[in-house]
Write a protein that holds these residues in place. Structure first.
Motif, PDB file in Angstrom:
ATOM      1  N   LYS A 161     -11.197  -5.381 -11.027  1.00 55.03           N
ATOM      2  CA  LYS A 161     -10.054  -6.282 -11.153  1.00 55.03           C
ATOM      3  C   LYS A 161      -9.196  -6.208  -9.899  1.00 55.03           C
ATOM      4  CE  LYS A 161      -9.685  -6.762 -16.023  1.00 55.03           C
ATOM      5  NZ  LYS A 161      -9.206  -7.752 -16.866  1.00 55.03           N
ATOM      6  N   THR A 162      -8.627  -7.334  -9.550  1.00 54.11           N
ATOM      7  CA  THR A 162      -7.700  -7.396  -8.427  1.00 54.11           C
ATOM      8  C   THR A 162      -6.320  -7.021  -8.949  1.00 54.11           C
ATOM      9  OG1 THR A 162      -9.052  -9.144  -7.474  1.00 54.11           O
ATOM     10  CG2 THR A 162      -6.817  -8.899  -6.608  1.00 54.11           C
ATOM     11  N   LEU A 163      -5.615  -6.207  -8.186  1.00 50.90           N
ATOM     12  CA  LEU A 163      -4.347  -5.642  -8.649  1.00 50.90           C
ATOM     13  C   LEU A 163      -3.280  -5.792  -7.573  1.00 50.90           C
ATOM     14  CD1 LEU A 163      -2.712  -3.771 -10.617  1.00 50.90           C
ATOM     15  CD2 LEU A 163      -3.754  -1.842  -9.417  1.00 50.90           C
ATOM     16  N   LEU A 164      -2.088  -6.241  -7.987  1.00 46.87           N
ATOM     17  CA  LEU A 164      -0.916  -6.275  -7.122  1.00 46.87           C
ATOM     18  C   LEU A 164       0.212  -5.656  -7.912  1.00 46.87           C
ATOM     19  CD1 LEU A 164       0.321  -7.286  -4.433  1.00 46.87           C
ATOM     20  CD2 LEU A 164       0.956  -9.375  -5.658  1.00 46.87           C
ATOM     21  N   MET A 165       0.878  -4.647  -7.334  1.00 47.11           N
ATOM     22  CA  MET A 165       1.918  -3.979  -8.117  1.00 47.11           C
ATOM     23  C   MET A 165       3.061  -3.503  -7.249  1.00 47.11           C
ATOM     24  SD  MET A 165       0.418  -0.258  -9.056  1.00 47.11           S
ATOM     25  CE  MET A 165      -0.360   0.760  -7.829  1.00 47.11           C
ATOM     26  N   VAL A 166       4.186  -3.316  -7.934  1.00 44.75           N
ATOM     27  CA  VAL A 166       5.351  -2.649  -7.373  1.00 44.75           C
ATOM     28  C   VAL A 166       5.552  -1.396  -8.197  1.00 44.75           C
ATOM     29  CG1 VAL A 166       7.870  -2.726  -7.185  1.00 44.75           C
ATOM     30  CG2 VAL A 166       6.519  -4.723  -6.533  1.00 44.75           C
ATOM     31  N   THR A 167       5.705  -0.261  -7.520  1.00 40.07           N
ATOM     32  CA  THR A 167       6.037   0.983  -8.213  1.00 40.07           C
ATOM     33  C   THR A 167       6.782   1.896  -7.249  1.00 40.07           C
ATOM     34  OG1 THR A 167       5.208   2.904  -9.429  1.00 40.07           O
ATOM     35  CG2 THR A 167       3.798   2.049  -7.681  1.00 40.07           C
ATOM     36  N   HIS A 168       7.715   2.662  -7.796  1.00 42.81           N
ATOM     37  CA  HIS A 168       8.406   3.672  -7.000  1.00 42.81           C
ATOM     38  C   HIS A 168       7.662   5.009  -7.050  1.00 42.81           C
ATOM     39  CE1 HIS A 168      11.720   0.753  -7.329  1.00 42.81           C
ATOM     40  NE2 HIS A 168      12.003   1.219  -6.120  1.00 42.81           N
ATOM     41  N   ASP A 169       6.600   5.074  -7.833  1.00 46.01           N
ATOM     42  CA  ASP A 169       5.806   6.290  -7.964  1.00 46.01           C
ATOM     43  C   ASP A 169       4.805   6.337  -6.809  1.00 46.01           C
ATOM     44  OD1 ASP A 169       3.964   8.273  -8.628  1.00 46.01           O
ATOM     45  OD2 ASP A 169       4.056   7.843 -10.773  1.00 46.01           O
ATOM     46  N   ARG A 170       5.192   7.015  -5.725  1.00 43.48           N
ATOM     47  CA  ARG A 170       4.385   7.031  -4.510  1.00 43.48           C
ATOM     48  C   ARG A 170       3.033   7.717  -4.717  1.00 43.48           C
ATOM     49  NH1 ARG A 170       7.078   2.944  -2.702  1.00 43.48           N
ATOM     50  NH2 ARG A 170       8.864   3.395  -1.419  1.00 43.48           N
ATOM     51  N   TYR A 171       2.981   8.731  -5.576  1.00 41.46           N
ATOM     52  CA  TYR A 171       1.700   9.402  -5.858  1.00 41.46           C
ATOM     53  C   TYR A 171       0.740   8.445  -6.547  1.00 41.46           C
ATOM     54  CZ  TYR A 171       4.279  13.626  -4.710  1.00 41.46           C
ATOM     55  OH  TYR A 171       5.030  14.560  -4.065  1.00 41.46           O
ATOM     56  N   PHE A 172       1.247   7.700  -7.516  1.00 42.09           N
ATOM     57  CA  PHE A 172       0.434   6.713  -8.226  1.00 42.09           C
ATOM     58  C   PHE A 172      -0.054   5.646  -7.242  1.00 42.09           C
ATOM     59  CE2 PHE A 172       0.083   2.802 -10.793  1.00 42.09           C
ATOM     60  CZ  PHE A 172      -0.802   3.231 -11.764  1.00 42.09           C
ATOM     61  N   LEU A 173       0.847   5.167  -6.416  1.00 41.56           N
ATOM     62  CA  LEU A 173       0.515   4.155  -5.414  1.00 41.56           C
ATOM     63  C   LEU A 173      -0.603   4.656  -4.497  1.00 41.56           C
ATOM     64  CD1 LEU A 173       1.702   1.353  -4.638  1.00 41.56           C
ATOM     65  CD2 LEU A 173       3.125   2.544  -2.974  1.00 41.56           C
ATOM     66  N   ASP A 174      -0.502   5.911  -4.092  1.00 43.56           N
ATOM     67  CA  ASP A 174      -1.485   6.495  -3.196  1.00 43.56           C
ATOM     68  C   ASP A 174      -2.862   6.610  -3.847  1.00 43.56           C
ATOM     69  OD1 ASP A 174      -2.298   7.772  -0.755  1.00 43.56           O
ATOM     70  OD2 ASP A 174      -2.273   9.662  -1.849  1.00 43.56           O
ATOM     71  N   ARG A 175      -2.896   6.889  -5.145  1.00 45.04           N
ATOM     72  CA  ARG A 175      -4.173   7.116  -5.824  1.00 45.04           C
ATOM     73  C   ARG A 175      -4.842   5.841  -6.331  1.00 45.04           C
ATOM     74  NH1 ARG A 175      -1.216  11.904  -7.526  1.00 45.04           N
ATOM     75  NH2 ARG A 175      -0.518  10.810  -9.371  1.00 45.04           N
ATOM     76  N   VAL A 176      -4.091   4.743  -6.386  1.00 45.03           N
ATOM     77  CA  VAL A 176      -4.648   3.517  -6.966  1.00 45.03           C
ATOM     78  C   VAL A 176      -4.905   2.427  -5.929  1.00 45.03           C
ATOM     79  CG1 VAL A 176      -4.207   1.637  -8.605  1.00 45.03           C
ATOM     80  CG2 VAL A 176      -3.668   3.986  -9.247  1.00 45.03           C
ATOM     81  N   THR A 177      -4.057   2.319  -4.918  1.00 49.00           N
ATOM     82  CA  THR A 177      -4.147   1.171  -4.008  1.00 49.00           C
ATOM     83  C   THR A 177      -5.066   1.420  -2.819  1.00 49.00           C
ATOM     84  OG1 THR A 177      -2.213   1.895  -2.745  1.00 49.00           O
ATOM     85  CG2 THR A 177      -1.821   0.398  -4.595  1.00 49.00           C
ATOM     86  N   ASN A 178      -5.544   0.309  -2.249  1.00 46.45           N
ATOM     87  CA  ASN A 178      -6.297   0.387  -1.000  1.00 46.45           C
ATOM     88  C   ASN A 178      -5.653  -0.478   0.083  1.00 46.45           C
ATOM     89  OD1 ASN A 178      -7.085  -2.184  -1.833  1.00 46.45           O
ATOM     90  ND2 ASN A 178      -9.110  -1.516  -2.472  1.00 46.45           N
ATOM     91  N   ARG A 179      -4.453  -0.992  -0.229  1.00 42.15           N
ATOM     92  CA  ARG A 179      -3.695  -1.777   0.737  1.00 42.15           C
ATOM     93  C   ARG A 179      -2.221  -1.740   0.371  1.00 42.15           C
ATOM     94  NH1 ARG A 179      -4.503  -7.841   1.093  1.00 42.15           N
ATOM     95  NH2 ARG A 179      -2.786  -8.501   2.366  1.00 42.15           N
ATOM     96  N   ILE A 180      -1.362  -1.678   1.379  1.00 43.06           N
ATOM     97  CA  ILE A 180       0.084  -1.675   1.170  1.00 43.06           C
ATOM     98  C   ILE A 180       0.669  -2.916   1.836  1.00 43.06           C
ATOM     99  CG2 ILE A 180       2.260  -0.472   1.706  1.00 43.06           C
ATOM    100  CD1 ILE A 180       0.549   0.937  -0.409  1.00 43.06           C
ATOM    101  N   ILE A 181       1.569  -3.583   1.110  1.00 41.18           N
ATOM    102  CA  ILE A 181       2.295  -4.732   1.649  1.00 41.18           C
ATOM    103  C   ILE A 181       3.769  -4.347   1.623  1.00 41.18           C
ATOM    104  CG2 ILE A 181       2.867  -7.158   1.325  1.00 41.18           C
ATOM    105  CD1 ILE A 181       0.109  -7.309  -0.240  1.00 41.18           C
ATOM    106  N   GLU A 182       4.368  -4.290   2.792  1.00 41.74           N
ATOM    107  CA  GLU A 182       5.771  -3.875   2.883  1.00 41.74           C
ATOM    108  C   GLU A 182       6.664  -5.100   3.025  1.00 41.74           C
ATOM    109  OE1 GLU A 182       8.701  -0.896   5.413  1.00 41.74           O
ATOM    110  OE2 GLU A 182       6.679  -1.301   6.164  1.00 41.74           O
ATOM    111  N   LEU A 183       7.715  -5.148   2.210  1.00 45.25           N
ATOM    112  CA  LEU A 183       8.710  -6.208   2.290  1.00 45.25           C
ATOM    113  C   LEU A 183       9.930  -5.617   2.977  1.00 45.25           C
ATOM    114  CD1 LEU A 183       9.758  -9.020   1.663  1.00 45.25           C
ATOM    115  CD2 LEU A 183      10.241  -8.271  -0.672  1.00 45.25           C
ATOM    116  N   SER A 184      10.219  -6.098   4.178  1.00 48.34           N
ATOM    117  CA  SER A 184      11.324  -5.563   4.971  1.00 48.34           C
ATOM    118  C   SER A 184      11.935  -6.680   5.811  1.00 48.34           C
ATOM    119  CB  SER A 184      10.805  -4.441   5.884  1.00 48.34           C
ATOM    120  OG  SER A 184      11.826  -3.938   6.697  1.00 48.34           O
ATOM    121  N   ASN A 185      13.256  -6.785   5.783  1.00 44.72           N
ATOM    122  CA  ASN A 185      13.969  -7.804   6.572  1.00 44.72           C
ATOM    123  C   ASN A 185      13.408  -9.206   6.345  1.00 44.72           C
ATOM    124  OD1 ASN A 185      15.712  -5.874   7.803  1.00 44.72           O
ATOM    125  ND2 ASN A 185      14.040  -5.325   9.182  1.00 44.72           N
ATOM    126  N   ALA A 186      13.109  -9.519   5.073  1.00 43.51           N
ATOM    127  CA  ALA A 186      12.636 -10.842   4.629  1.00 43.51           C
ATOM    128  C   ALA A 186      11.233 -11.186   5.131  1.00 43.51           C
ATOM    129  CB  ALA A 186      13.627 -11.943   5.024  1.00 43.51           C
TER     130      ALA A 186
END
Length: 197
Positions: A161-186
């Motif tokens: 399954k394709t997954l897109l998520m927001v989480t403040h749990d950095r450990y979870f993010l590290d163990r589940v994702t294979n790409r990071i999209i950063e939202l900064s300064n619009a």
């Protein structure tokens, strides 16, 4: 193959721009996490994406504060949008198993009697049971204990399954994702790899 393309979307509240001409794509089976400081518009971006049509693929969205019909039972709520001819014989057992893993064991309890945390776990089960090709999850680990989070990690790492998520749990993010999209300064910035890479 791209399964979701977000092309030049802009969102502002008055003079304050959350994002401007934001673009990115998700490939089939990709698991991406959106990061950024509080108030940058991550949840707003997820809500917009959840409303898009993605190459005729079904998207299911887990909001931060899900709502249910107060009279509907726990089991009725998770089965309502997920029962189909292909899963008719297994869906109820799957739902009960997932609910139990997430600490919801009274399947006949009316949703109106649930706490906010119980409603969030109920909504999570409903999304996970779906046949959607894209899961959009806003803070999926909220109201989960460590055992529940570990179970969710394992579940999301299985399958394609394709997954897109927001989480403040950095450990979870590290163990589940294979790409990071950063939202900064619009603006959106995309990085291959998980949060630690």
């Amino acid at each position: 193959m791209n399964i979701l393309t977000v092309d030049n979307i802009t969102k502002a509240y008055g003079e304050r721009k959350l994002f401007e001409n934001a673009s990115f794509y998700l490939a089939e089976g990709e698991k991406a996490g959106i990061i950024g400081i509080n108030g940058t518009g991550k949840s707003t971006l997820l809500k917009i994406i959840a409303g898009l049509e993605a190459n005729h693929c079904m998207i299911r969205f887990l909001p931060q504060n899900p709502q249910f019909d107060a009279e509907e039972t726990v089991l009725e709520a998770v089965l309502r949008d997920n029962r189909n001819m292909d899963n008719e014989t297994t869906i109820e057992a799957d739902a009960k198993s997932m609910l139990t893993k997430l600490g919801v064991t009274d399947f006949t309890q009316p949703c109106g009697q649930l706490s906010g945390g119980q409603r969030k776990r109920l909504a999570l089960v409903s999304v996970l049971l779906s046949t959607a090709e894209i899961l959009v999850l806003d803070e999926p680990t909220n109201h989960l204990d460590l055992d529940m989070i570990e179970w969710l990690e394992g579940y999301l790492n299985r399958g394609n399954k394709t997954l897109l998520m927001v989480t403040h749990d950095r450990y979870f993010l590290d163990r589940v994702t294979n790409r990071i999209i950063e939202l900064s300064n619009a603006k959106l910035y995309s990085y291959e790899g998980n949060y630690e890479t």
